[in-house]
Scaffold this motif. Sequence first.
Motif: not given
Length: 176
Positions: A160-161, A169, A118, A128-131, A120-122
């Motif tokens: 970006l996570k 991670c 997965r 955090w929002y999934p991409v 995600s971005y922030s």
Amino acid sequence: LRNSNYLTVRWEARDLNKDKLKYDIYIKKIDSPTWILIKEDNTETKMELDTQLYQDGKYVLRVAVDDTLGNPPALAKSAEMVSSPFLIDSTAQGVSGFTVTGNRIVFTVEDKTSIIARVSYSCDGKLWYPVFPVDMLNDSKAENFDFTLNNLPAKKFIFLKVVDEFDNCKVFQEEF
């Protein structure tokens, strides 16, 4: 079971006479001929394996058991078993090709050993929002991402996570 950088290893052995057993645990990379002794004279039937001590790759464990704690050497019995192969992956992913054109953000995430699970971005490091990848499925070691931010952050950077299938991670901070 996977917990952070440790792999919990368990095994089972029985002695018909109920003698106390001891275990020697070895590890080797699948393509290596050499076994490495990692725990000797262990009386427990589990251990924590620190996966950061080993290169990424496929490994097997060998557990050698004997009942010498309850028998003279001439009467002691022993046995051993080799585990199924398992993967050690401690290396973080990488982000490349990060570009911003207007509100559009494009980048590639790659992991040398395992599948990207997965991303995600922030914009603030808190929410955090999934991409999703371009093909909408996290199913390979390299994934391409292309998405549009509705509101560009005033600070002009994004976090970006990236998480792989083994929960490794890595967080990247990209300026634009």
